[in-house]
Enzyme design. Structure first.
Site, PDB file in Angstrom:
ATOM      1  N   LYS A  21       0.841  -1.212   0.000  1.00  0.00           N
ATOM      2  CA  LYS A  21       0.000   0.000   0.000  1.00  0.00           C
ATOM      3  C   LYS A  21       0.874   1.260   0.000  1.00  0.00           C
ATOM      4  CE  LYS A  21      -2.220  -1.145   3.792  1.00  0.00           C
ATOM      5  NZ  LYS A  21      -1.602  -2.461   4.046  1.00  0.00           N
ATOM      6  N   ARG A  25     -10.366   0.430   8.101  1.00  0.00           N
ATOM      7  CA  ARG A  25      -9.904  -0.937   8.278  1.00  0.00           C
ATOM      8  C   ARG A  25     -10.941  -1.804   8.980  1.00  0.00           C
ATOM      9  NH1 ARG A  25      -3.733  -2.241   9.148  1.00  0.00           N
ATOM     10  NH2 ARG A  25      -3.416  -0.176   8.351  1.00  0.00           N
ATOM     11  N   ARG A  57      10.389  -1.599  11.816  1.00  0.00           N
ATOM     12  CA  ARG A  57       9.213  -1.380  12.667  1.00  0.00           C
ATOM     13  C   ARG A  57       9.113  -2.470  13.717  1.00  0.00           C
ATOM     14  NH1 ARG A  57       4.369  -0.031   8.490  1.00  0.00           N
ATOM     15  NH2 ARG A  57       3.275  -1.377   9.963  1.00  0.00           N
ATOM     16  N   ARG A  85      -1.185  -9.589  12.764  1.00  0.00           N
ATOM     17  CA  ARG A  85      -1.721  -8.517  11.899  1.00  0.00           C
ATOM     18  C   ARG A  85      -2.521  -9.120  10.747  1.00  0.00           C
ATOM     19  NH1 ARG A  85       3.708  -5.572  10.593  1.00  0.00           N
ATOM     20  NH2 ARG A  85       2.477  -4.381   9.098  1.00  0.00           N
TER      21      ARG A  85
HETATM   22  P1  G5P Z   1       0.033   0.249   8.811  1.00  0.00           P
HETATM   23  O1  G5P Z   1       1.239   1.069   8.952  1.00  0.00           O
HETATM   24  O2  G5P Z   1      -1.075   0.723   7.952  1.00  0.00           O
HETATM   25  P2  G5P Z   1      -0.139  -2.295   7.486  1.00  0.00           P
HETATM   26  O3  G5P Z   1       0.049  -3.496   8.323  1.00  0.00           O
HETATM   27  O4  G5P Z   1      -1.481  -2.091   6.918  1.00  0.00           O
HETATM   28  O5  G5P Z   1       0.510  -1.179   8.370  1.00  0.00           O
HETATM   29  P3  G5P Z   1       2.176  -2.014   6.048  1.00  0.00           P
HETATM   30  O6  G5P Z   1       2.910  -2.987   6.913  1.00  0.00           O
HETATM   31  O7  G5P Z   1       2.507  -0.570   6.165  1.00  0.00           O
HETATM   32  O8  G5P Z   1       0.669  -2.240   6.177  1.00  0.00           O
HETATM   33  P4  G5P Z   1       2.074  -1.829   3.169  1.00  0.00           P
HETATM   34  O9  G5P Z   1       2.052  -0.351   3.285  1.00  0.00           O
HETATM   35  O10 G5P Z   1       0.893  -2.501   2.546  1.00  0.00           O
HETATM   36  O11 G5P Z   1       2.409  -2.525   4.540  1.00  0.00           O
HETATM   37  O12 G5P Z   1       3.348  -2.307   2.334  1.00  0.00           O
HETATM   38  P5  G5P Z   1       4.704  -1.523   1.944  1.00  0.00           P
HETATM   39  O13 G5P Z   1       5.333  -0.907   3.135  1.00  0.00           O
HETATM   40  O14 G5P Z   1       4.477  -0.680   0.728  1.00  0.00           O
HETATM   41  O15 G5P Z   1       5.563  -2.806   1.471  1.00  0.00           O
HETATM   42  C1  G5P Z   1       6.004  -3.747   2.429  1.00  0.00           C
HETATM   43  C2  G5P Z   1       7.477  -4.098   2.128  1.00  0.00           C
HETATM   44  O16 G5P Z   1       7.527  -4.813   0.900  1.00  0.00           O
HETATM   45  C3  G5P Z   1       8.396  -2.877   1.940  1.00  0.00           C
HETATM   46  O17 G5P Z   1       9.680  -3.204   2.455  1.00  0.00           O
HETATM   47  C4  G5P Z   1       8.464  -2.699   0.415  1.00  0.00           C
HETATM   48  O18 G5P Z   1       9.676  -2.076  -0.004  1.00  0.00           O
HETATM   49  C5  G5P Z   1       8.410  -4.174  -0.008  1.00  0.00           C
HETATM   50  N1  G5P Z   1       7.839  -4.410  -1.346  1.00  0.00           N
HETATM   51  C6  G5P Z   1       6.831  -3.756  -1.985  1.00  0.00           C
HETATM   52  N2  G5P Z   1       6.598  -4.318  -3.174  1.00  0.00           N
HETATM   53  C7  G5P Z   1       7.463  -5.378  -3.297  1.00  0.00           C
HETATM   54  C8  G5P Z   1       7.714  -6.359  -4.310  1.00  0.00           C
HETATM   55  O19 G5P Z   1       7.085  -6.393  -5.363  1.00  0.00           O
HETATM   56  N3  G5P Z   1       8.675  -7.286  -4.031  1.00  0.00           N
HETATM   57  C9  G5P Z   1       9.408  -7.287  -2.869  1.00  0.00           C
HETATM   58  N4  G5P Z   1      10.347  -8.234  -2.683  1.00  0.00           N
HETATM   59  N5  G5P Z   1       9.204  -6.371  -1.901  1.00  0.00           N
HETATM   60  C10 G5P Z   1       8.258  -5.433  -2.107  1.00  0.00           C
HETATM   61  O20 G5P Z   1      -0.615  -0.048  10.241  1.00  0.00           O
HETATM   62  C11 G5P Z   1       0.197  -0.492  11.300  1.00  0.00           C
HETATM   63  C12 G5P Z   1      -0.652  -0.703  12.529  1.00  0.00           C
HETATM   64  O21 G5P Z   1      -1.276   0.533  12.908  1.00  0.00           O
HETATM   65  C13 G5P Z   1      -2.602   0.295  13.400  1.00  0.00           C
HETATM   66  C14 G5P Z   1      -2.758  -1.223  13.473  1.00  0.00           C
HETATM   67  O22 G5P Z   1      -2.308  -1.648  14.729  1.00  0.00           O
HETATM   68  C15 G5P Z   1      -1.807  -1.702  12.370  1.00  0.00           C
HETATM   69  O23 G5P Z   1      -1.374  -3.031  12.551  1.00  0.00           O
HETATM   70  N6  G5P Z   1      -3.568   0.893  12.472  1.00  0.00           N
HETATM   71  C16 G5P Z   1      -4.901   0.902  12.642  1.00  0.00           C
HETATM   72  N7  G5P Z   1      -5.680   0.392  13.633  1.00  0.00           N
HETATM   73  C17 G5P Z   1      -7.021   0.563  13.498  1.00  0.00           C
HETATM   74  N8  G5P Z   1      -7.591   1.174  12.432  1.00  0.00           N
HETATM   75  C18 G5P Z   1      -6.839   1.691  11.419  1.00  0.00           C
HETATM   76  N9  G5P Z   1      -7.434   2.291  10.378  1.00  0.00           N
HETATM   77  C19 G5P Z   1      -5.431   1.561  11.508  1.00  0.00           C
HETATM   78  N10 G5P Z   1      -4.409   1.950  10.713  1.00  0.00           N
HETATM   79  C20 G5P Z   1      -3.285   1.529  11.303  1.00  0.00           C
HETATM   80 MG    MG Z   2       2.199   1.013   4.905  1.00  0.00          MG
END
Ligand code: G5P
Ligand code: MG
Length: 223
Positions: free
Chosen positions: A19, A93, A160, A171
């Protein structure tokens, strides 16, 4: 690209589905303002605000922050962006959060990144983040130019606290139980568009083409 009218989008997908990575590409290509609920929470935590300290506990245990707190926080930020186009990442979410958003703003489109859980687990343990901006790197996929440092500011990158294998499992469970019903909510509203794949580089051209079409047809309607 300068948009002809206000356009509001949500990006959804399991933790680690890309994302943040895709949001950065959308922001750069289409000029939407990126609002990440996770980045907002982490900024509250690093400022040691009272709210942030309370929320750290939920995040580190792989649980969602309570709906009322989260909705208040995000809707407050959206209120000062009344004349902007935005992309919400990580919110809503839960179904109550989606309803709270609907009460305040209409959403033009919801981009859903459908990436298999197995792919995600490998990615998150090798993610490095620049906390002040939320910029993300990955040692395999998009490594920083200098290991451990942010490309733009030269500041240190961190891992993180919730990217440990056990917390990632929790998660993903929270995603299945609480967030997947939101996909159904938006599907029935007719605004959900799903992109399936295991690599962001393969998914992105489809997202970009979809948004181009969407924005073009929006412009046509207005004209
Ligand atoms: P966050 O911060 O919103 P999540 O768990 O939804 O966290 P996260 O972990 O931030 O999502 P993302 O944004 O979907 O993941 O993914 P990203 O960071 O872009 O990519 C992940 C990794 O993969 C990176 O290292 C990237 O470089 C790599 N990557 C990307 N594409 C590729 C690919 O093609 N290949 C490879 N090899 N790598 C790749 O929320 C965190 C916490 O906050 C709370 C909750 O506790 C949650 O767990 N929270 C909420 N709680 C309630 N309601 C809400 N609305 C909430 N929002 C947050
Ligand atoms: Mg993210």
């Amino acid at each position: 690209m300068v948009l002809q009218r206000i356009f509001r989008a949500v990006i959804m997908g399991p933790p680690g589905s890309g994302k943040g990575t895709v949001s950065a590409l959308i922001t750069k290509t289409f000029g939407l303002s990126h609002i990440s609920s996770g980045d907002i929470l982490r900024s509250n935590i690093s400022n040691k605000s009272e709210l942030g300290l309370l929320m750290k506990c939920c995040i580190d245990q792989g649980q969602l922050v309570p709906d009322d707190v989260m909705s208040r926080l995000i809707l407050r930020d959206l209120r000062v962006m009344d004349h902007s186009s935005w992309l919400l990442d990580g919110f809503p979410r839960t179904v109550p959060q989606a309803e709270a958003l609907d009460d305040a703003h209409s959403v033009d489109t919801v981009i859903n990144l459908n990436v298999p859980f197995q792919t995600i687990k490998q990615r998150l343990t090798s993610r490095w983040t620049h906390l002040p901006t939320g910029r993300v790197y990955n040692v395999d996929f998009n490594p920083p130019k200098v290991p451990g440092l942010d490309d733009e500011t030269g500041e240190p990158l961190v891992q993180r606290d919730d990217d440990t294998p056990d917390t990632v499992t929790l998660r993903l469970k929270a995603y299945e139980n609480q967030t997947e019903p939101v996909l159904e909510y938006y599907r029935s509203n007719g605004v959900l568009e799903t992109f399936t794949g295991t690599e962001t580089n393969m998914i992105w051209p489809h997202v970009e083409a979809f948004l181009h079409k969407k924005l073009f047809s929006v412009k046509q309607k207005v004209a």
